[in-house]
Design a protein around this motif. Sequence first.
Motif, mmCIF file in Angstrom:
data_model
loop_
_atom_site.group_PDB
_atom_site.id
_atom_site.type_symbol
_atom_site.label_atom_id
_atom_site.label_comp_id
_atom_site.label_asym_id
_atom_site.label_seq_id
_atom_site.Cartn_x
_atom_site.Cartn_y
_atom_site.Cartn_z
ATOM 1 N N ARG A 195 0.640 -1.195 -0.063
ATOM 2 C CA ARG A 195 -0.047 -0.028 0.056
ATOM 3 C C ARG A 195 0.826 1.367 -0.024
ATOM 4 O O ARG A 195 0.487 2.270 -0.754
ATOM 5 C CB ARG A 195 -1.145 -0.074 1.168
ATOM 6 C CG ARG A 195 -1.684 1.430 1.606
ATOM 7 C CD ARG A 195 -2.776 1.277 2.845
ATOM 8 N NE ARG A 195 -1.959 0.605 3.872
ATOM 9 C CZ ARG A 195 -1.469 1.456 4.609
ATOM 10 N NH1 ARG A 195 -1.056 2.777 4.627
ATOM 11 N NH2 ARG A 195 -0.770 0.637 5.770
ATOM 12 N N ARG A 196 1.773 1.295 0.763
ATOM 13 C CA ARG A 196 2.780 2.381 0.853
ATOM 14 C C ARG A 196 3.484 2.643 -0.206
ATOM 15 O O ARG A 196 3.914 3.739 -0.764
ATOM 16 C CB ARG A 196 3.521 2.423 2.165
ATOM 17 C CG ARG A 196 2.828 2.581 3.424
ATOM 18 C CD ARG A 196 3.942 2.892 4.664
ATOM 19 N NE ARG A 196 4.604 1.535 5.071
ATOM 20 C CZ ARG A 196 4.187 0.575 5.919
ATOM 21 N NH1 ARG A 196 3.003 0.538 6.447
ATOM 22 N NH2 ARG A 196 5.131 -0.386 5.922
ATOM 23 N N LEU A 197 4.060 1.527 -0.952
ATOM 24 C CA LEU A 197 4.915 1.516 -1.980
ATOM 25 C C LEU A 197 4.022 1.837 -3.321
ATOM 26 O O LEU A 197 4.762 2.113 -4.402
ATOM 27 C CB LEU A 197 5.741 0.280 -2.239
ATOM 28 C CG LEU A 197 6.791 0.044 -1.063
ATOM 29 C CD1 LEU A 197 7.406 -1.134 -1.132
ATOM 30 C CD2 LEU A 197 8.171 1.264 -1.042
ATOM 31 N N ARG A 198 2.660 1.788 -3.197
ATOM 32 C CA ARG A 198 1.802 1.873 -4.280
ATOM 33 C C ARG A 198 2.230 0.912 -5.560
ATOM 34 O O ARG A 198 2.553 1.168 -6.688
ATOM 35 C CB ARG A 198 1.842 3.456 -4.738
ATOM 36 C CG ARG A 198 1.645 4.187 -3.489
ATOM 37 C CD ARG A 198 1.616 5.646 -3.837
ATOM 38 N NE ARG A 198 0.449 6.377 -4.977
ATOM 39 C CZ ARG A 198 0.582 7.609 -5.081
ATOM 40 N NH1 ARG A 198 1.240 8.425 -4.328
ATOM 41 N NH2 ARG A 198 -0.295 7.941 -5.930
ATOM 42 N N THR A 199 2.424 -0.318 -5.180
ATOM 43 C CA THR A 199 2.789 -1.345 -6.244
ATOM 44 C C THR A 199 2.000 -2.694 -6.111
ATOM 45 O O THR A 199 1.599 -2.913 -4.828
ATOM 46 C CB THR A 199 4.418 -1.405 -6.225
ATOM 47 O OG1 THR A 199 4.668 -2.435 -7.087
ATOM 48 C CG2 THR A 199 4.772 -1.955 -4.995
ATOM 49 N N ASP A 200 1.589 -3.466 -6.933
ATOM 50 C CA ASP A 200 1.282 -4.799 -6.785
ATOM 51 C C ASP A 200 2.019 -6.037 -6.005
ATOM 52 O O ASP A 200 2.102 -6.975 -5.601
ATOM 53 C CB ASP A 200 0.682 -5.465 -7.934
ATOM 54 C CG ASP A 200 -0.401 -4.407 -8.592
ATOM 55 O OD1 ASP A 200 -1.123 -3.719 -7.818
ATOM 56 O OD2 ASP A 200 -0.654 -4.162 -9.836
ATOM 57 N N TYR A 201 3.664 -5.793 -6.356
ATOM 58 C CA TYR A 201 4.581 -6.617 -6.081
ATOM 59 C C TYR A 201 5.981 -6.048 -5.298
ATOM 60 O O TYR A 201 6.134 -5.195 -5.683
ATOM 61 C CB TYR A 201 4.890 -7.623 -7.126
ATOM 62 C CG TYR A 201 5.348 -7.067 -8.159
ATOM 63 C CD1 TYR A 201 6.916 -7.216 -8.360
ATOM 64 C CD2 TYR A 201 4.842 -6.328 -9.165
ATOM 65 C CE1 TYR A 201 7.546 -6.403 -9.342
ATOM 66 C CE2 TYR A 201 5.538 -5.735 -10.243
ATOM 67 C CZ TYR A 201 6.834 -5.904 -10.552
ATOM 68 O OH TYR A 201 7.577 -5.039 -11.269
ATOM 69 N N VAL A 202 6.717 -6.929 -4.735
ATOM 70 C CA VAL A 202 8.051 -6.553 -4.247
ATOM 71 C C VAL A 202 8.985 -7.416 -4.922
ATOM 72 O O VAL A 202 8.596 -8.658 -4.689
ATOM 73 C CB VAL A 202 8.083 -6.672 -2.638
ATOM 74 C CG1 VAL A 202 9.627 -6.269 -2.362
ATOM 75 C CG2 VAL A 202 7.243 -5.126 -2.148
ATOM 76 N N ASP A 203 10.062 -7.106 -5.444
ATOM 77 C CA ASP A 203 11.000 -7.929 -6.076
ATOM 78 C C ASP A 203 11.892 -8.802 -5.141
ATOM 79 O O ASP A 203 11.980 -9.969 -5.553
ATOM 80 C CB ASP A 203 11.811 -7.088 -6.920
ATOM 81 C CG ASP A 203 11.016 -6.547 -8.008
ATOM 82 O OD1 ASP A 203 10.889 -7.118 -9.072
ATOM 83 O OD2 ASP A 203 11.012 -5.171 -7.834
ATOM 84 N N LEU A 204 12.022 -8.330 -3.907
ATOM 85 C CA LEU A 204 12.776 -8.712 -3.042
ATOM 86 C C LEU A 204 12.215 -8.529 -1.666
ATOM 87 O O LEU A 204 12.256 -7.537 -1.178
ATOM 88 C CB LEU A 204 14.330 -8.604 -3.168
ATOM 89 C CG LEU A 204 15.332 -9.292 -2.177
ATOM 90 C CD1 LEU A 204 15.503 -10.798 -2.221
ATOM 91 C CD2 LEU A 204 16.698 -8.487 -2.085
ATOM 92 N N TYR A 205 11.897 -9.539 -0.705
ATOM 93 C CA TYR A 205 11.164 -9.396 0.420
ATOM 94 C C TYR A 205 11.989 -10.038 1.327
ATOM 95 O O TYR A 205 12.502 -11.228 1.414
ATOM 96 C CB TYR A 205 9.884 -10.104 0.547
ATOM 97 C CG TYR A 205 8.952 -9.358 1.761
ATOM 98 C CD1 TYR A 205 8.871 -8.111 1.796
ATOM 99 C CD2 TYR A 205 8.282 -10.424 2.518
ATOM 100 C CE1 TYR A 205 8.212 -7.375 2.844
ATOM 101 C CE2 TYR A 205 7.389 -9.877 3.333
ATOM 102 C CZ TYR A 205 7.529 -8.212 3.700
ATOM 103 O OH TYR A 205 6.468 -7.889 4.974
#
Length: 363
Positions: free
Chosen positions: A129-139
Amino acid sequence: MTMKYKNLGSSNLNVSQVCLGTMTFGEQNSEEESFAIMDFAVSKGINFFDTAEAYPSPIRSETAGRTEEIIGSWLVNKPREKIILATKVVGYQLNSHLPGNRKVPRSTEPQLARLDRANIEEAIEASLRRLRTDYVDLYQFHWPDRYVPFFHTGAFDISKVRKDMISFDEQVLTIKRLIDAGKIRYWGVCNETTYGICRLVEACDRLGVPRPVSIQNSYSLVNRRFEADLIEACYYYNIHLLPWSPLSRGALTGKYLENPQPEGARHTLFPDHMSQYFSERVMEATKTYSDIAKRYQMKVSHLALAFCKSRWFIGSTIVGSTKIPQLQDNLDAFDIDLNENIIKEINDAYLKHGDAAQPFYLE
């Protein structure tokens, strides 16, 4: 400089050799300044950004999550597929306010931060939500759920071992759920030990979960403990190191040798934060490395970063900067190739000073 790229560990993430660290965004840097730094980084070929749900640093309940919000506001107007974005979920912390930043409105009640399924799933939703993206490449797990003496807190103390740690199985199965849901592409760990790496990989292999591809631990001229033990496990499991604080919180710029409190410097602003990097031992080691750098007509900061560049086990070196000229200066170091004579002098200095930033003591 001509930016170089490599696949991170066993992943297909082709990351730049320099990763932009963002922990100053929202504390030392305004949103406008942060945007300018990110734009400049991209213009220089940096495609890899590292952040965390707890940032900016030093971590405070009032500001946690602000860095991700700034990155999200910047990222929404950029081609998402061109940025490899890494963030983190906090590990165990008693009476923590950090999980509160996952909620809207922000919760002010202290909670127990854990790496169980509920906490990880809550954390990733808030980061997205904060990053305004649907996915993170590396968690990444910011630090383990179990007790370990991370962030240079001394030797392993059996009196601090807790019996209630979240199982490795639950942690990696939750990661699998996030990968299967398309919310993360790959995962990694931070501030981890050889024991933790081996147990996590064993659980992954047994449960059919992708292995971690990276480990983010402290590594620099004054802290090379990674090379003594962790390196073996990471070699066999194809896990790359992402060194944090390669300049040892600025100590390896040499600026604190001439002025213990340079105006506007991070340690001047936050003297109690990571203060082990500014001990007498570290200053003595920095003086030695500075002398080596001068003999080869370079800055000690360039020597430190070029040394990281020379290490085969490093996937990308995390560099944080509060000003664009500072970032450019750091990037200049990656044009330097250290020869065998310089490496020998560095290793001789290490034999003398050891891991000066590690207060390794026994009580």
